[in-house]
Design an enzyme around this catalytic site. Structure first.
Site, PDB file in Angstrom:
ATOM      1  N   ASP A  44     -22.772 -61.732  22.501  1.00  0.00           N
ATOM      2  CA  ASP A  44     -23.840 -62.172  21.607  1.00  0.00           C
ATOM      3  C   ASP A  44     -23.659 -63.644  21.246  1.00  0.00           C
ATOM      4  OD1 ASP A  44     -26.096 -61.171  19.670  1.00  0.00           O
ATOM      5  OD2 ASP A  44     -24.804 -62.482  18.475  1.00  0.00           O
ATOM      6  N   TYR A  49     -25.441 -71.436  17.783  1.00  0.00           N
ATOM      7  CA  TYR A  49     -23.974 -71.322  17.688  1.00  0.00           C
ATOM      8  C   TYR A  49     -23.294 -72.465  18.446  1.00  0.00           C
ATOM      9  CZ  TYR A  49     -24.871 -66.430  16.277  1.00  0.00           C
ATOM     10  OH  TYR A  49     -25.314 -65.283  15.655  1.00  0.00           O
ATOM     11  N   LYS A  74     -30.315 -66.303  21.307  1.00  0.00           N
ATOM     12  CA  LYS A  74     -31.370 -66.281  20.279  1.00  0.00           C
ATOM     13  C   LYS A  74     -32.051 -67.628  20.150  1.00  0.00           C
ATOM     14  CE  LYS A  74     -28.203 -63.320  17.695  1.00  0.00           C
ATOM     15  NZ  LYS A  74     -26.917 -63.996  17.890  1.00  0.00           N
TER      16      LYS A  74
END
Ligand SMILES: NC(=O)c1ccc[n+]([C@@H]2O[C@H](COP(=O)([O-])OP(=O)(O)OC[C@H]3O[C@@H](n4cnc5c(N)ncnc54)[C@H](OP(=O)(O)O)[C@@H]3O)[C@@H](O)[C@H]2O)c1
Length: 275
Positions: A44, A49, A74
């Site tokens: 993930d 990030y 994402k």
């Protein structure tokens, strides 16, 4: 072998994954490679990030065939909108150095901006083009899910939400179950706060001969949610992965859920804005 869940758009999702937030640089790559070596097959990440390059590099270094690894990333708030989402995906895909992404999520709904439906439409186009296998969302409330379903005719495959014993999200999980949406749990260990020190969790761990952290992760699995714990340490990664050899009773699950006290921080999807 880790159990798999079939998503409503077809692909198979491992029942437990590996969170990579904060795993950056060479140390980050090493941690992600070690997670893959321990057996994790669901990774993930997110554009925000700033470690998609590390995730892609870890996959290549591991030597594990690409198709055996389920990669989630994402889309950030600053890229909401149809064209913006198409471009953002290209940025993520280039960072990862992959041909396709297994699951693409809208990171936060940002209702004030009111572009999440258009953003989801771009994701459907990416899926149609074969660049994304599954489409989903993160931090969506029941109302936002209902609107996406009503306006696009498509039910997101996954909603990744804050979920841990301090915030068990019973109502939203029931809504997901009724609509065939898989619940993924972020900060499943409540980000290392005091849950594992709760006497109720410690007593259950002792009864099963496992660690308190394993009890918490098993609780997620038995709720039907997919936890994605993060750990930089190979030893803790192995501990967190080893939760498929024991079973909690209904009473034990209920006593863990009764530790509810609320969100970890002010991550309310109706107001939290991350760009
Ligand atoms: N969609 C979203 O908005 C959203 C928001 C937050 C997070 N996420 C995702 O969810 C993933 C997990 O959440 P998180 O990283 O916030 O928190 P978490 O997984 O609940 O907790 C991570 C913390 O617990 C420690 N830890 C892990 N295993 C342990 C063990 N067996 N014993 C003791 N300590 C342990 C880790 O330290 P060490 O590393 O030192 O082991 C780290 O400090 C993230 O990495 C990210 O991928 C998504």
């Amino acid at each position: 072998m880790i159990p798999m869940k079939t998503l409503n758009d077809g692909p198979q999702l491992p029942a437990l994954g590996f969170g990579t937030y904060k795993l950056t640089g060479e140390d980050g790559i090493r941690s992600i490679v070690s997670a893959l070596e321990s057996g994790y097959r669901l990774l993930d990440t997110a554009l925000n990030y700033e470690n998609e390059r590390e995730v892609g590099e870890a996959i290549r270094r591991s030597g594990i065939p690409r198709e055996e690894i389920f990669v989630t990333t994402k889309l950030p708030g600053r890229h909401h909108g149809f064209d913006e989402a198409m471009q953002s995906f290209e940025e993520s895909r280039t960072n990862l150095g992959l041909d396709y992404v297994d699951l693409y999520l809208i990171h936060w709904p940002l209702p004030r901006i009111d572009k999440y439906v258009k953003t989801f439409e771009a994701m459907l186009k990416l899926r149609e083009d074969g660049l994304v296998r599954s489409v989903g969302v993160s931090n969506f409330t029941e109302d936002y899910l209902k609107r996406v379903i009503a306006e696009t005719g498509v039910t997101p495959a996954v909603n990744q939400i804050e979920l841990h014993p301090r915030f068990p999200q019973g109502h939203l999980r029931e809504f997901h179950a009724r609509h065939d949406i898989v619940t993924e749990s972020w900060s499943p260990l409540a980000r290392g706060n005091d849950v594992r020190e709760e006497s109720v969790v410690q007593a259950i761990a002792e009864a099963h001969g496992v660690t308190p952290t394993q009890v918490v992760l098993r609780w997620h699995v038995q709720l039907g949610a997919v936890p994605i714990p993060k750990s930089s340490s190979p030893e803790r990664q192995r501990e967190n992965f080893d939760v498929f050899g024991f079973e909690l009773s209904h009473a034990e699950i209920a006593s863990i859920s009764s530790l509810e006290s609320g969100r970890l921080w002010d991550g309310d999807p109706e107001t939290n804005e991350e760009f």
